[in-house]
Design a protein around this motif. Sequence first.
Motif, PDB file in Angstrom:
ATOM      1  N   ALA A 165       0.783  -1.070  -0.065  1.00  0.00           N
ATOM      2  CA  ALA A 165      -0.072   0.016  -0.119  1.00  0.00           C
ATOM      3  C   ALA A 165       0.733   1.315   0.129  1.00  0.00           C
ATOM      4  N   VAL A 166       2.098   1.222   0.746  1.00  0.00           N
ATOM      5  CA  VAL A 166       2.948   2.242   0.691  1.00  0.00           C
ATOM      6  C   VAL A 166       3.606   2.688  -0.642  1.00  0.00           C
ATOM      7  N   TRP A 167       3.810   1.636  -1.351  1.00  0.00           N
ATOM      8  CA  TRP A 167       4.641   1.753  -2.708  1.00  0.00           C
ATOM      9  C   TRP A 167       3.386   2.321  -3.524  1.00  0.00           C
ATOM     10  N   GLU A 168       2.360   1.866  -3.541  1.00  0.00           N
ATOM     11  CA  GLU A 168       1.240   2.378  -4.481  1.00  0.00           C
ATOM     12  C   GLU A 168       1.012   3.864  -4.176  1.00  0.00           C
ATOM     13  N   ARG A 169       1.060   4.286  -2.757  1.00  0.00           N
ATOM     14  CA  ARG A 169       0.659   5.809  -2.553  1.00  0.00           C
ATOM     15  C   ARG A 169       1.796   6.524  -2.878  1.00  0.00           C
ATOM     16  N   VAL A 170       3.022   6.264  -2.546  1.00  0.00           N
ATOM     17  CA  VAL A 170       4.437   6.914  -2.940  1.00  0.00           C
ATOM     18  C   VAL A 170       4.564   7.095  -4.547  1.00  0.00           C
ATOM     19  N   ARG A 216       5.884  14.617  -9.566  1.00  0.00           N
ATOM     20  CA  ARG A 216       7.367  14.783  -9.696  1.00  0.00           C
ATOM     21  C   ARG A 216       7.565  16.361  -9.022  1.00  0.00           C
ATOM     22  N   GLY A 217       8.521  16.648  -8.334  1.00  0.00           N
ATOM     23  CA  GLY A 217       8.930  18.062  -7.822  1.00  0.00           C
ATOM     24  C   GLY A 217       8.230  18.091  -6.369  1.00  0.00           C
ATOM     25  N   ARG A 218       7.746  17.064  -5.833  1.00  0.00           N
ATOM     26  CA  ARG A 218       6.642  17.225  -4.493  1.00  0.00           C
ATOM     27  C   ARG A 218       7.093  16.270  -3.635  1.00  0.00           C
ATOM     28  N   VAL A 219       7.150  16.522  -2.381  1.00  0.00           N
ATOM     29  CA  VAL A 219       7.508  15.658  -1.377  1.00  0.00           C
ATOM     30  C   VAL A 219       6.415  15.209  -0.099  1.00  0.00           C
ATOM     31  N   LEU A 220       6.446  14.204   0.484  1.00  0.00           N
ATOM     32  CA  LEU A 220       5.634  13.927   1.495  1.00  0.00           C
ATOM     33  C   LEU A 220       6.267  13.419   2.772  1.00  0.00           C
ATOM     34  N   GLY A 221       5.497  13.406   4.089  1.00  0.00           N
ATOM     35  CA  GLY A 221       6.356  13.128   5.294  1.00  0.00           C
ATOM     36  C   GLY A 221       6.018  11.473   5.532  1.00  0.00           C
ATOM     37  N   TYR A 222       6.755  10.710   6.097  1.00  0.00           N
ATOM     38  CA  TYR A 222       6.298   9.367   6.517  1.00  0.00           C
ATOM     39  C   TYR A 222       5.070   9.075   7.116  1.00  0.00           C
ATOM     40  N   GLY A 223       5.017  10.194   8.156  1.00  0.00           N
ATOM     41  CA  GLY A 223       3.571   9.926   8.800  1.00  0.00           C
ATOM     42  C   GLY A 223       2.593  10.335   8.081  1.00  0.00           C
ATOM     43  N   MET A 224       2.587  11.280   7.007  1.00  0.00           N
ATOM     44  CA  MET A 224       1.723  11.705   6.394  1.00  0.00           C
ATOM     45  C   MET A 224       1.154  10.539   5.234  1.00  0.00           C
ATOM     46  N   VAL A 225       2.183   9.765   4.766  1.00  0.00           N
ATOM     47  CA  VAL A 225       1.825   8.634   4.040  1.00  0.00           C
ATOM     48  C   VAL A 225       1.055   7.464   4.872  1.00  0.00           C
ATOM     49  N   ALA A 226       1.594   7.420   6.003  1.00  0.00           N
ATOM     50  CA  ALA A 226       1.040   6.432   7.086  1.00  0.00           C
ATOM     51  C   ALA A 226      -0.464   6.768   7.356  1.00  0.00           C
ATOM     52  N   ALA A 227      -0.709   7.980   7.466  1.00  0.00           N
ATOM     53  CA  ALA A 227      -1.916   8.642   7.630  1.00  0.00           C
ATOM     54  C   ALA A 227      -3.020   8.418   6.452  1.00  0.00           C
ATOM     55  N   MET A 228      -2.333   8.392   5.166  1.00  0.00           N
ATOM     56  CA  MET A 228      -3.101   8.152   4.113  1.00  0.00           C
ATOM     57  C   MET A 228      -3.742   6.727   3.828  1.00  0.00           C
ATOM     58  N   LEU A 229      -2.886   5.863   4.462  1.00  0.00           N
ATOM     59  CA  LEU A 229      -2.754   4.413   4.544  1.00  0.00           C
ATOM     60  C   LEU A 229      -3.997   4.104   5.475  1.00  0.00           C
ATOM     61  N   TYR A 235       9.967   1.677   6.357  1.00  0.00           N
ATOM     62  CA  TYR A 235      10.345   0.007   6.452  1.00  0.00           C
ATOM     63  C   TYR A 235       9.958  -0.485   5.116  1.00  0.00           C
ATOM     64  N   ALA A 236       8.888  -0.056   4.704  1.00  0.00           N
ATOM     65  CA  ALA A 236       8.105  -0.538   3.478  1.00  0.00           C
ATOM     66  C   ALA A 236       9.177  -0.076   2.285  1.00  0.00           C
ATOM     67  N   LEU A 237       9.604   1.365   2.357  1.00  0.00           N
ATOM     68  CA  LEU A 237      10.490   1.767   1.258  1.00  0.00           C
ATOM     69  C   LEU A 237      12.014   1.074   1.282  1.00  0.00           C
ATOM     70  N   ALA A 238      12.298   0.482   2.505  1.00  0.00           N
ATOM     71  CA  ALA A 238      13.684  -0.284   2.760  1.00  0.00           C
ATOM     72  C   ALA A 238      13.643  -1.514   1.917  1.00  0.00           C
ATOM     73  N   ALA A 239      12.317  -2.011   1.928  1.00  0.00           N
ATOM     74  CA  ALA A 239      12.381  -3.332   1.396  1.00  0.00           C
ATOM     75  C   ALA A 239      12.190  -3.074  -0.305  1.00  0.00           C
ATOM     76  N   LEU A 240      11.906  -2.050  -0.720  1.00  0.00           N
ATOM     77  CA  LEU A 240      12.150  -1.807  -2.274  1.00  0.00           C
ATOM     78  C   LEU A 240      13.306  -2.337  -3.126  1.00  0.00           C
ATOM     79  N   VAL A 282       9.291   2.978  -7.835  1.00  0.00           N
ATOM     80  CA  VAL A 282       8.555   3.793  -6.806  1.00  0.00           C
ATOM     81  C   VAL A 282       9.442   4.980  -6.419  1.00  0.00           C
ATOM     82  N   PRO A 283       8.993   6.350  -6.433  1.00  0.00           N
ATOM     83  CA  PRO A 283       9.992   7.467  -6.104  1.00  0.00           C
ATOM     84  C   PRO A 283      10.254   7.350  -4.681  1.00  0.00           C
ATOM     85  N   TRP A 284      10.964   6.694  -3.867  1.00  0.00           N
ATOM     86  CA  TRP A 284      11.061   6.769  -2.731  1.00  0.00           C
ATOM     87  C   TRP A 284      11.675   7.938  -2.228  1.00  0.00           C
ATOM     88  N   TRP A 285      12.506   8.565  -3.121  1.00  0.00           N
ATOM     89  CA  TRP A 285      12.987   9.973  -2.365  1.00  0.00           C
ATOM     90  C   TRP A 285      12.269  10.799  -2.252  1.00  0.00           C
TER      91      TRP A 285
END
Length: 121
Positions: free
Chosen positions: A18-23, A28-41, A52-57, A63-66
């Motif tokens: 779910a994290v990968w899908e959301r990220v 492009r040219g925009r960013v998010l916080g770990y807590g924000m992504v978690a809240a979206m999920l 941890y999910a991005l670490a498993a990529l 996925v634009p983990w950066w």
Amino acid sequence: MPPQPPSRPSPPPGFRRAVWERVTRIPRGRVLGYGMVAAMLGSPRAARQVGYALAALPPDTAVPWWRVLRSDGSIAMQGDPDRGPRQAELLTAEGVEVVDGRVDMARWCWDPGVDEGGGGA
DNA sequence: AGCGTGACAAGGT
DNA sequence: GACCTTGCCACGC
């Protein structure tokens, strides 16, 4: 509607997936916080799981983990020390202004519906 | 089944 | 403003 019950509303089959899908939805040219992504999920307290999910990529991931940073806009320097500086370059390459390993969250934080931005300066 | 781990967040010093 | 401590939740063993 209730503010935020402690119960899991609808746990996905795979949180990481779910994290990968959301990220991947981060423009492009925009960013998010770990807590924000978690809240979206649906799990505002699972910020660590987002990282941890991005670490498993995989190395060849699309996925634009950066585009995911800490809540304060600082880049996560944990894990592979080589990935930290690399993230800063990737962000800069997209037009995100990175200063001393940090990004102005209030300015580059992606807000769905207001993906225009441009209002900077 | 339980325990430890970990790209975090918030509060306090 | 920085640095340290506690709490969190999902995943692997």
